[in-house]
Design an enzyme around this catalytic site. Structure first.
Site, mmCIF file in Angstrom:
data_model
loop_
_atom_site.group_PDB
_atom_site.id
_atom_site.type_symbol
_atom_site.label_atom_id
_atom_site.label_comp_id
_atom_site.label_asym_id
_atom_site.label_seq_id
_atom_site.Cartn_x
_atom_site.Cartn_y
_atom_site.Cartn_z
ATOM 1 N N TYR A 85 0.800 -1.006 -0.088
ATOM 2 C CA TYR A 85 -0.091 -0.072 -0.144
ATOM 3 C C TYR A 85 0.817 1.299 0.069
ATOM 4 O O TYR A 85 0.211 2.216 0.097
ATOM 5 C CB TYR A 85 -0.885 -0.015 1.205
ATOM 6 N N TYR A 107 -11.312 -1.118 0.888
ATOM 7 C CA TYR A 107 -11.292 -0.687 2.207
ATOM 8 C C TYR A 107 -10.107 0.074 2.597
ATOM 9 O O TYR A 107 -9.425 0.760 3.630
ATOM 10 C CB TYR A 107 -11.422 -1.927 3.148
ATOM 11 N N ARG A 108 -8.944 0.016 1.583
ATOM 12 C CA ARG A 108 -7.673 0.441 1.581
ATOM 13 C C ARG A 108 -7.071 0.583 0.511
ATOM 14 O O ARG A 108 -7.532 -0.236 -0.252
ATOM 15 C CB ARG A 108 -6.984 -0.600 2.657
#
Ligand code: ADP
Length: 522
Positions: A92, A470-471
Site C-alpha cells: 500500500y 477498504y484501503r
C-alpha cells in the site's frame, strides 16, 4: 543540507532552516537526510517510479514532547509531515508519503508496551511496538492472552489498526478491537479519547465511547492527528483449538461456499475469521509458478486443476479455527461438516484438537492461534524476478452472488492484463475483505506498468458495480476516494471541513485517503 527532494512550495533555504530547527529539537542523529538513509522510506513495491513518493527527510522522535516540538517547526515553515509507526505498510506504499517531498515522521523509537492487563485482557502500546514485540512480551510474561497478527508480523499494532488491518482469529477485526487512543493534534494539543479523557481514568481500555461524541474512528485512515498510544483488546487463551481446512474441487463452488459459511459465521458457530482462498494463492505460499505453468498469459484452468491435484488442495480452500474445550469444538465441527456436506466433492482436513499451550507448525495456520509470522511474503517468489505486489482490496458483502460478481470481474480483468487471479476472501460476520494481489517483477517495466493499469481499472470498474475499497496504495487514494460519491461526494466535504478545522496549515499527511492534498498537489 538535504540530498532528497524539497517539500512542495518550500525553498531550499527555508528547508535548511527548518532542518536545523528539527536537529536542535531531536538531535542530529534523528534527522535523516542522506540518500542512503532516505532509501529506507521508499516504497519497496512501487507499481511505477518510487521517486514519485520520495521523502525529503525523515524525523525520528522519541516522545510526545519531541512530536510537539516537530509540529511547532512544521507549522512555522509549512513542512508536510507523513506519519508512520513502523512504515511496513507494504503493498500500500510502505513508509513512503503520498506527496513527494513530505518529511516522514517515523515513530519507531516510541516502542514501549505500556501495560498488559491479564484480568481485563488488553494491552496499551506505543506506535513503534510490532506484533513480534508484543508477542515476545506476552510469551516472556507467560501471559494467558493472545494477540491477533496480520499477514506480516513485523509491522506495528498501531499502524495496522489505524489502517483497519485484519487477522484471522476471532479478534481479527483490529479496528473493532481497539479501545482508547492518545493523539497529538496538529496544533500540539494532546488528547486522550473515550474514558481516557478523565485524568485518573480507570476505564480507558475497557469502554470505547466515554462521554459525548466518540473520536477514535476519525483518526483511522485519516490525517487528523498523530496517534501516540493505543489500547488493544487481546483474546483470552482458549482451552484448545482445532485448525480446519475445507477443500472444494470446483471453481463454480464459490457462491455455495459463501452462502453456506455466512450463517455459521453470523451465529458464531465458526468463531474465527474465515479465509476462502483460490488455489493460486494457496500454491504461491508453497511453490513457484514455473513449477506449474511456463506458457504466456495467465495460468489456464487445466494448469490450475493439475496444480491443485498435485498439491492436494481445492480450487477453493477454506480455513478457519475452532476454539474451546475438546467436546465443544467437536460439536461445532459436526454442525459445520453437516452444512458443507451439501457441496459435492468437498473434503475436510482438520488437525486433531490441541491444547492451546502447544502450537501448530506452519505459516498461515499459526496466525489463527495468535502467533505472528512472515510467511505472507512467500508470494513474492511466485512469478520470478524481483517480486513485488500491489493489492486491490474491495469490501464484499458475504453473499454468494456478490463474491461471484467480484471474483469474475477481478479474474477477467487480471487475465486481460496478464495476471493470475491471486486472491481470496476473509470473512467476518457481516462483511468480507476481498484481497487480490497483482504480483509483478519490479525489474520488468512492462509488468510493473501492467500492474499499475490493472489496479486503476479494477478500482473504477468495481466502483461502478457498487463496491468500494477498504484501503489502497498511495497511487490510487484519490481514485478510491472518488468512488465514495453519494450526494456529490458529501463524505469528502465533511473530511475536508474537519481537516481545515484541526490542521489549517494542512501539514499532517496531505493527500492521505484523498484528504487535504490539494494544497500540495498540482
Ligand atoms: P505498519 O504498522 O504496517 O508498519 P505503518 O507504520 O506503515 O504500518 O502505518 C500505516 C499507515 O497508517 C501510515 O501510512 C499512516 O498513514 C498511518 N499511521 C501509522 N501510524 C500512525 C500514527 N501513529 N498516527 C497517525 N497515523 C498513522
Amino acid at each position: 543540507m538535504c540530498n532528497g527532494s524539497l517539500p512542495p512550495n518550500v525553498t531550499n533555504a527555508t528547508f535548511g532552516v527548518a532542518l536545523d530547527a528539527f536537529r536542535k529539537a531531536l538531535g542530529g542523529a534523528f534527522v535523516v537526510t542522506s540518500s542512503d538513509g532516505l532509501a529506507a522510506y521508499l516504497d519497496p513495491f512501487a507499481p511505477g517510479d518510487a521517486g514519485q513518493h520520495a521523502a525529503s527527510a525523515a524525523l525520528i522522535p522519541a516522545s510526545v514532547d519531541d512530536i510537539r516540538a516537530v509540529l511547532r517547526i512544521a507549522n512555522q515553515y509549512h513542512i508536510p509531515l507523513w506519519t508512520v509507526s513502523t512504515g511496513r505498510n507494504f503493498a500500500y506504499g510502505g513508509a513512503a508519503p503520498r506527496v513527494a517531498g513530505s518529511v516522514v515522521l517515523d515513530l519507531k523509537r516510541m516502542n514501549q508496551i505500556l501495560e498488559v492487563d491479564e484480568t481485563l485482557s488488553y494491552a496499551l502500546v506505543e506506535p513503534g511496538v510490532s506484533y513480534f514485540d508484543l508477542y515476545q512480551h506476552l510469551m516472556a510474561r507467560q501471559s494467558a492472552l493472545w494477540l491477533d497478527p496480520p499477514a506480516a508480523g513485523w509491522g506495528s499494532v498501531v499502524g495496522n489498526t489505524l489502517e483497519r488491518g485484519f487477522g484471522t482469529t476471532p479478534y481479527g477485526d483490529h479496528a473493532a478491537m481497539q479501545c482508547g487512543m492518545e493523539v497529538v493534534l496538529a496544533n500540539g494539543d494532546v488528547v486522550r479519547t473515550g474514558m481516557g479523557a478523565m485524568r485518573d481514568s480507570r476505564s480507558w481500555q475497557v469502554f470505547k465511547a466515554g462521554f459525548g461524541p466518540s473520536y477514535d474512528g476519525i483518526f483511522m485512515q485519516s490525517n487528523f492527528g498523530i496517534v501516540t498510544k493505543m489500547g488493544m483488546w487481546l483474546m483470552p487463551r482458549p482451552a484448545g483449538f482445532r485448525l480446519c481446512h475445507f477443500k472444494f474441487r470446483h471453481d463454480g463452488d464459490l457462491p455455495a461456499i459463501i452462502d453456506t459459511m455466512r450463517p455459521l459465521r453470523l451465529d458464531e458457530t465458526i468463531q474465527s475469521q474465515v479465509v476462502v482462498e483460490h488455489a493460486v494463492r494457496w500454491a504461491a505460499g508453497v511453490s513457484t509458478r514455473s513449477q506449474w505453468y511456463k506458457g504466456p498469459g495467465p495460468m489456464p484452468d487445466t494448469a490450475i486443476d493439475a496444480m491443485a491435484k498435485t498439491l492436494g488442495i481445492g480450487r477453493w480452500n477454506m480455513r478457519f479455527c475452532l476454539y474451546g474445550p475438546e467436546d465443544l469444538v467437536a460439536a461445532r465441527l459436526r454442525v459445520i461438516e453437516r452444512a458443507f456436506s451439501a457441496i459435492a466433492d468437498a473434503r475436510l482436513d482438520a488437525n486433531a484438537w490441541m491444547p492451546a499451550t502447544t502450537m501448530p507448525e506452519g505459516g498461515g495456520d499459526q496466525s489463527q492461534v495468535g502467533v505472528p509470522g512472515m510467511a505472507a511474503f512467500q508470494l513474492l517468489n511466485w512469478r520470478g524476478g524481483t517480486g513485488a505486489h500491489v493489492d486491490f482490496s474491495p469490501v464484499c458483502p458475504p453473499t454468494g452472488r456478490d463474491a461471484l460478481a467480484q471474483y469474475h470481474l477481478v479474474r477477467t480483468r487480471a487475465a486481460d492484463f496478464g495476471f493470475d487471479y491471486y486472491g481470496g476472501f476473509t470473512a467476518g460476520p457481516r462483511h468480507m475483505h476481498h484481497i487480490f494481489a497483482a504480483i509483478f517483477n519490479k525489474d520488468d517495466p512492462v509488468q510493473t506498468e501492467a500492474a499499475h493499469a490493472l489496479l486503476a481499472t479494477l478500482i473504477e470498474q468495481c466502483g461502478q458495480a457498487g463496491y468500494g475499497q477498504y484501503r489502497t496504495h498511495l497511487d490510487y487514494m484519490d481514485r478510491a476516494a472518488a468512488q465514495y460519491d453519494f450526494n456529490d461526494h458529501a463524505l469528502m466535504r465533511l473530511s475536508e471541513a474537519i481537516k481545515l478545522a484541526l490542521d489549517p496549515q494542512g501539514i499532517l499527511s496531505p493527500g492521505k485517503q484523498g484528504i487535504g492534498g490539494t494544497r500540495f498537489t498540482p
